[in-house]
Design an enzyme around this catalytic site. Structure first.
Site, PDB file in Angstrom:
ATOM      1  N   THR A 263     -25.214  -3.243 -30.581  1.00 27.33           N
ATOM      2  CA  THR A 263     -23.955  -2.471 -31.042  1.00 27.33           C
ATOM      3  C   THR A 263     -22.909  -3.752 -31.577  1.00 27.33           C
ATOM      4  O   THR A 263     -22.245  -3.474 -32.376  1.00 27.33           O
ATOM      5  CB  THR A 263     -23.445  -1.805 -29.748  1.00 27.33           C
ATOM      6  OG1 THR A 263     -24.123  -0.854 -29.376  1.00 27.33           O
ATOM      7  CG2 THR A 263     -21.844  -1.507 -29.996  1.00 27.33           C
TER       8      THR A 263
ATOM      9  N   ASP B 109     -21.612  -3.540 -35.195  1.00 25.08           N
ATOM     10  CA  ASP B 109     -20.169  -2.939 -35.211  1.00 25.08           C
ATOM     11  C   ASP B 109     -19.149  -4.248 -35.056  1.00 25.08           C
ATOM     12  O   ASP B 109     -18.063  -3.685 -35.459  1.00 25.08           O
ATOM     13  CB  ASP B 109     -20.211  -1.898 -34.257  1.00 25.08           C
ATOM     14  CG  ASP B 109     -21.023  -0.795 -34.425  1.00 25.08           C
ATOM     15  OD1 ASP B 109     -21.742  -0.749 -35.564  1.00 25.08           O
ATOM     16  OD2 ASP B 109     -21.135   0.231 -33.479  1.00 25.08           O
TER      17      ASP B 109
ATOM     18  N   GLU C 273     -20.881   2.092 -23.467  1.00 24.19           N
ATOM     19  CA  GLU C 273     -20.759   2.627 -24.754  1.00 24.19           C
ATOM     20  C   GLU C 273     -21.837   1.857 -25.581  1.00 24.19           C
ATOM     21  O   GLU C 273     -21.590   1.737 -26.981  1.00 24.19           O
ATOM     22  CB  GLU C 273     -19.255   2.197 -25.295  1.00 24.19           C
ATOM     23  CG  GLU C 273     -18.014   2.997 -24.545  1.00 24.19           C
ATOM     24  CD  GLU C 273     -16.957   2.969 -25.391  1.00 24.19           C
ATOM     25  OE1 GLU C 273     -16.858   2.994 -26.681  1.00 24.19           O
ATOM     26  OE2 GLU C 273     -15.722   3.176 -24.760  1.00 24.19           O
TER      27      GLU C 273
ATOM     28  N   ARG D 151     -11.070   4.014 -21.430  1.00 21.75           N
ATOM     29  CA  ARG D 151     -11.366   2.640 -21.328  1.00 21.75           C
ATOM     30  C   ARG D 151     -10.276   2.058 -20.318  1.00 21.75           C
ATOM     31  O   ARG D 151     -10.400   1.328 -19.380  1.00 21.75           O
ATOM     32  CB  ARG D 151     -11.094   1.711 -22.563  1.00 21.75           C
ATOM     33  CG  ARG D 151     -12.396   2.317 -23.431  1.00 21.75           C
ATOM     34  CD  ARG D 151     -12.253   1.349 -24.885  1.00 21.75           C
ATOM     35  NE  ARG D 151     -13.413   1.467 -25.601  1.00 21.75           N
ATOM     36  CZ  ARG D 151     -13.536   1.184 -27.028  1.00 21.75           C
ATOM     37  NH1 ARG D 151     -12.507   0.373 -27.330  1.00 21.75           N
ATOM     38  NH2 ARG D 151     -14.363   1.374 -27.783  1.00 21.75           N
TER      39      ARG D 151
ATOM     40  N   HIS E 161       0.882  -1.185  -0.019  1.00 20.79           N
ATOM     41  CA  HIS E 161      -0.057   0.130   0.052  1.00 20.79           C
ATOM     42  C   HIS E 161       0.969   1.365   0.136  1.00 20.79           C
ATOM     43  O   HIS E 161       2.201   1.093   0.199  1.00 20.79           O
ATOM     44  CB  HIS E 161      -0.803  -0.032   1.250  1.00 20.79           C
ATOM     45  CG  HIS E 161      -1.893  -0.899   1.051  1.00 20.79           C
ATOM     46  ND1 HIS E 161      -3.153  -1.114   2.256  1.00 20.79           N
ATOM     47  CD2 HIS E 161      -2.194  -2.021   0.274  1.00 20.79           C
ATOM     48  CE1 HIS E 161      -3.812  -2.049   1.743  1.00 20.79           C
ATOM     49  NE2 HIS E 161      -3.329  -2.719   0.476  1.00 20.79           N
TER      50      HIS E 161
ATOM     51  N   GLU F  26       1.248   3.817   2.434  1.00 23.90           N
ATOM     52  CA  GLU F  26       2.105   4.008   3.512  1.00 23.90           C
ATOM     53  C   GLU F  26       3.349   3.008   3.575  1.00 23.90           C
ATOM     54  O   GLU F  26       4.402   3.735   3.904  1.00 23.90           O
ATOM     55  CB  GLU F  26       1.113   4.130   4.532  1.00 23.90           C
ATOM     56  CG  GLU F  26      -0.012   4.693   4.506  1.00 23.90           C
ATOM     57  CD  GLU F  26      -1.415   3.908   3.935  1.00 23.90           C
ATOM     58  OE1 GLU F  26      -2.439   3.970   4.644  1.00 23.90           O
ATOM     59  OE2 GLU F  26      -1.226   3.244   3.085  1.00 23.90           O
TER      60      GLU F  26
ATOM     61  N   THR G  47     -29.648   1.247 -24.845  1.00 28.27           N
ATOM     62  CA  THR G  47     -28.914   0.949 -23.660  1.00 28.27           C
ATOM     63  C   THR G  47     -28.441   2.206 -22.924  1.00 28.27           C
ATOM     64  O   THR G  47     -29.050   2.236 -21.498  1.00 28.27           O
ATOM     65  CB  THR G  47     -27.547   0.229 -24.023  1.00 28.27           C
ATOM     66  OG1 THR G  47     -28.034  -1.030 -24.686  1.00 28.27           O
ATOM     67  CG2 THR G  47     -27.051  -0.199 -22.744  1.00 28.27           C
ATOM     68  N   LEU G  48     -28.223   3.312 -23.459  1.00 31.40           N
ATOM     69  CA  LEU G  48     -27.852   4.442 -22.831  1.00 31.40           C
ATOM     70  C   LEU G  48     -29.048   4.977 -22.189  1.00 31.40           C
ATOM     71  O   LEU G  48     -29.090   5.402 -20.964  1.00 31.40           O
ATOM     72  CB  LEU G  48     -27.210   5.273 -23.811  1.00 31.40           C
ATOM     73  CG  LEU G  48     -25.728   5.006 -24.134  1.00 31.40           C
ATOM     74  CD1 LEU G  48     -25.265   5.724 -25.509  1.00 31.40           C
ATOM     75  CD2 LEU G  48     -24.675   5.241 -23.309  1.00 31.40           C
TER      76      LEU G  48
ATOM     77  N   ARG H 199      -6.817  -0.722 -27.693  1.00 34.10           N
ATOM     78  CA  ARG H 199      -5.784  -1.004 -28.416  1.00 34.10           C
ATOM     79  C   ARG H 199      -4.657   0.577 -29.006  1.00 34.10           C
ATOM     80  O   ARG H 199      -3.752   0.560 -29.350  1.00 34.10           O
ATOM     81  CB  ARG H 199      -6.188  -1.467 -29.813  1.00 34.10           C
ATOM     82  CG  ARG H 199      -7.329  -0.911 -30.460  1.00 34.10           C
ATOM     83  CD  ARG H 199      -8.077  -1.746 -31.440  1.00 34.10           C
ATOM     84  NE  ARG H 199      -9.066  -0.820 -31.891  1.00 34.10           N
ATOM     85  CZ  ARG H 199     -10.322  -0.822 -31.594  1.00 34.10           C
ATOM     86  NH1 ARG H 199     -10.430  -1.261 -30.557  1.00 34.10           N
ATOM     87  NH2 ARG H 199     -11.246  -0.043 -32.495  1.00 34.10           N
TER      88      ARG H 199
END
Length: 335
Positions: free
Chosen positions: A202, A206, A277, A190, A51, A53, A282-283, A213
């Site tokens: 999607t 797509d 995304e 991401r 950690h 500290e 969905t959004l 990447r």
């Protein structure tokens, strides 16, 4: 700026080096000060590793100075045995007399016990320095433990005339609305979140890879909504290159509040943050359910004239930026 604030600010700066690599742990930074000079500093790099500290204490060349120093830490030192021993015990064993803490850790296994142990050991403990900034630093961690769901970021790109996609596409691949620098920024985002989520349409339309990447960093866990298991196993998301979770009607009840069901499923799978995304449906599902924390919206220079309309979101609590010709709007869903 007051002395304590200067050093907690440095703790925050150090902690940010762990963005995207510390899950499920929070990001934490620590500095050790003797005679108004920093003699040691460190941050938490990865779950299972030392950690903040520990790294700060180990970086001090003259260990004899620790008994006359002040240790600053952006989050309450842990008091329980996990993958590493308790940090408050380490501070006590090194006889560091003064401890300054940005904010309390609300995680049930800590939640003030670290502070209590330090005070009982005779340490002078100061709490609540740049507290809002320290909470903001770990908004993902605190949302997960306090709201029992991941920190949810919505992201989409829309054309200048308000569409996220044309009605028909010639190829099953993404149609880029934004410039290459905006796309690289998305890959950076991401790498900072634990997971990425998209809907069935999607993936079918797509065939995305949903990786980082174009940026050096960890790939997020890929999550796809596939109620009726319609997505081909030949799709990029099932290439076994990255951990992938598929949410179907065997995982959640699609007849209930779908956004809440998904959020609960992700919480139960220890996902602290997710960038969504997906397509419009969905959004909009998350927007309508008011289960989201940020929305990052690109507006490009393309004009479709007709197509799939972009999601509708409140224009409150927003800020603007420019990436060449692209406009970036960021909305915050503050309580």
């Amino acid at each position: 700026m007051k002395t304590h604030e200067i050093y907690i600010k440095r703790c925050i700066e150090l902690a940010k080096n762990g963005l995207g690599t510390t899950y499920p742990n929070p990001m934490v930074g620590s500095v050790i000060v003797y005679n108004n000079e920093i003699i040691g500093e460190g941050w938490h790099r990865k779950s299972g590793e030392p950690h903040a500290e520990v790294n700060a204490i180990n970086s001090v060349k003259d260990q004899s100075l620790l008994s006359k120093s002040t240790i600053y830490v952006s989050l309450e030192p842990c008091s329980h045995f996990g993958k590493t021993p308790p940090c408050c015990d380490l501070i006590i064993s090194h006889k560091i007399p003064n401890v300054v803490i940005g904010t309390i850790d609300t995680y049930a296994k800590v939640a003030g016990t670290g502070i209590k142990n330090l005070i009982e050991a005779g340490k002078k403990v100061t709490v609540g320095i740049l507290e809002e900034e320290c909470i903001e630093l770990n908004k993902r961690f605190f949302t997960f433990h306090n709201k029992k769901r991941p920190y949810i970021i919505l992201k989409w790109a829309e054309s200048e005339d308000g569409f996220i996609a044309p009605l028909k596409k010639e190829k099953k691949q993404p149609l880029w609305i934004t410039n290459e620098f905006s796309r690289q920024l998305v890959h950076k985002w991401r790498s900072e979140e634990q997971a990425i989520l998209v809907g069935t349409t999607t993936v079918i339309d797509d065939n995305p890879t949903l990786t980082t990447r174009d940026w050096s960093g960890n790939h997020p866990v890929r999550i796809v909504l596939d109620q009726n298991n319609r997505i081909s196993k030949e799709s990029h998301i099932f290439d076994n290159q990255v951990k992938t979770l598929s949410i179907s009607k065997s995982n959640i009840n699609f007849n209930n509040n779908i956004a809440a069901e998904i959020a609960n499923y992700l919480f139960n799978n220890d996902i602290q943050s997710v960038i969504i995304e997906g397509g419009r449906q969905t959004l909009q599902t998350f927007i309508d359910a008011n289960i989201w924390d940020e929305a990052r919206v690109f507006k490009g220079t393309l004009s479709f004239k007709t197509g799939i309309k972009a999601p509708i979101i409140s224009k409150k609590n927003s800020k603007k930026d420019k990436i060449l010709n692209d406009e970036l709007l960021i909305f915050f869903n503050h309580d």
